[in-house]
Enzyme design. Structure first.
Site, PDB file in Angstrom:
ATOM      1  CE  LYS A 166     -43.294-114.560  30.044  1.00 16.81           C
ATOM      2  NZ  LYS A 166     -41.864-114.661  29.867  1.00 16.81           N
TER       3      LYS A 166
ATOM      4  CB  SER B  68     -41.943-116.938  36.327  1.00 18.04           C
ATOM      5  OG  SER B  68     -41.883-115.604  36.732  1.00 18.04           O
TER       6      SER B  68
ATOM      7  NE  ARG C 190     -40.054-108.942  31.188  1.00 15.96           N
ATOM      8  CZ  ARG C 190     -40.565-108.727  29.983  1.00 15.96           C
ATOM      9  NH1 ARG C 190     -40.548-107.534  29.464  1.00 15.96           N
ATOM     10  NH2 ARG C 190     -41.110-109.719  29.303  1.00 15.96           N
TER      11      ARG C 190
HETATM   12  N1  3NM Z   1     -44.482-112.393  33.041  1.00 12.55           N
HETATM   13  P1  3NM Z   1     -48.033-106.287  32.096  1.00 12.55           P
HETATM   14  S1  3NM Z   1     -46.833-111.792  32.341  1.00 12.55           S
HETATM   15  C1  3NM Z   1     -43.148-110.391  32.480  1.00 12.55           C
HETATM   16  O1  3NM Z   1     -47.203-114.603  33.299  1.00 12.55           O
HETATM   17  C2  3NM Z   1     -44.417-111.125  32.545  1.00 12.55           C
HETATM   18  O2  3NM Z   1     -45.171-114.877  33.942  1.00 12.55           O
HETATM   19  C3  3NM Z   1     -45.716-112.869  32.981  1.00 12.55           C
HETATM   20  O3  3NM Z   1     -46.698-107.124  31.911  1.00 12.55           O
HETATM   21  C4  3NM Z   1     -46.056-114.235  33.441  1.00 12.55           C
HETATM   22  O4  3NM Z   1     -48.053-105.795  33.514  1.00 12.55           O
HETATM   23  C5  3NM Z   1     -45.631-110.635  32.114  1.00 12.55           C
HETATM   24  O5  3NM Z   1     -47.855-105.142  31.116  1.00 12.55           O
HETATM   25  C6  3NM Z   1     -45.895-109.291  31.530  1.00 12.55           C
HETATM   26  O6  3NM Z   1     -49.182-107.179  31.738  1.00 12.55           O
HETATM   27  C7  3NM Z   1     -46.508-108.340  32.515  1.00 12.55           C
END
Ligand code: 3NM
Length: 224
Positions: free
Chosen positions: A148, A119, A50
């Site tokens: 994010k 996504s 990423r």
């Molecule tokens: N996408 P963490 S949440 C890259 O909701 C990403 O689509 C998301 O990071 C979505 O595990 C997210 O630290 C971040 O919460 C995930």
């Protein structure tokens, strides 16, 4: 280009179980290679490059190392956002969001060789994605996350359950997932959990990945 990814088909669901995404900003000064080495040693089944800041040249350089580590360990290698980078790195999969190349256009470029993850921004978007050519979905944020900034409101495990009930391609939960809440995501139908901070920002990346894997495997054995 690979003839086709070894992870396509029956192995995909299994390969999505413990899915670790890189994030340079959260890695406490550790290089992607070091973090990914430890995550693979801890049992990660998929690694996603990423790359949100920095040049594509640097992404290729780092990505080549990750590609090789994943190949040796038989771990699925995914590239985020960029179809060109995924092809250049001979990735097993490319993961697209709703601001990237649309699934149909991406599929025209990669053919059947590469797995496409997506996504969706909404439930409707999620339900349409398989028809457009997505092989798996990332659904979230399941829980609150500061990783994010534009992830939006937490959708909860109910959304995982809804999407899994409506489509047959595998789903991974993402957003705020750690070893304590991963079981709930799996029990609501997800094939796996995708994480950044609970692994990448951990003191001991290998141990954090092992804990997550244990939680996922335990939930798969004892669905409640
Ligand atoms: N996408 P963490 S949440 C890259 O909701 C990403 O689509 C998301 O990071 C979505 O595990 C997210 O630290 C971040 O919460 C995930």
């Amino acid at each position: 280009m690979a003839a086709h990814s070894a992870f396509k088909g029956d192995r995909l669901r299994e390969s999505l179980a413990v899915y670790v995404l890189t994030d340079r900003g959260l890695a406490r000064g550790r290089a992607e290679q070091e973090v990914v080495r430890a995550a693979i040693d801890g049992g990660a089944t998929a690694i996603q490059l990423r790359w949100k800041t920095g040049s594509l040249r640097d992404a290729v350089s780092v990505g080549r190392d990750l590609r090789e580590m994943c190949r040796v360990a038989d771990v699925m290698f995914v590239v985020n956002d960029r179809v060109d980078l995924a092809l250049a790195l001979d990735a097993d999969a490319v993961h697209l969001g709703d601001e990237d190349l649309p699934i149909r256009e991406a599929r025209q470029i990669v053919g059947e060789s590469i797995i496409i993850g997506y996504s969706p921004a909404t439930l409707v978007d999620a339900l349409q994605a398989p028809r457009l050519g997505a092989d798996y979905l990332g659904v979230g944020p399941v829980y609150g996350t500061s990783t994010k900034s534009d992830a939006g409101e937490a959708v909860g495990v109910r959304r995982i359950e809804e999407v899994c009930a409506a489509i047959s391609i595998p789903v991974v939960g993402i957003g705020g997932i750690n070893a304590d809440n991963a079981a709930d995501v799996i029990r609501n139908g997800a094939a796996g959990v995708a994480v950044i901070s609970s692994v990448v920002a951990a003191d001991d990346v290998r141990a954090a990945t092992m804990r997550l894997k244990h939680a996922v495997e335990a939930a798969r054995k004892r669905p409640e």
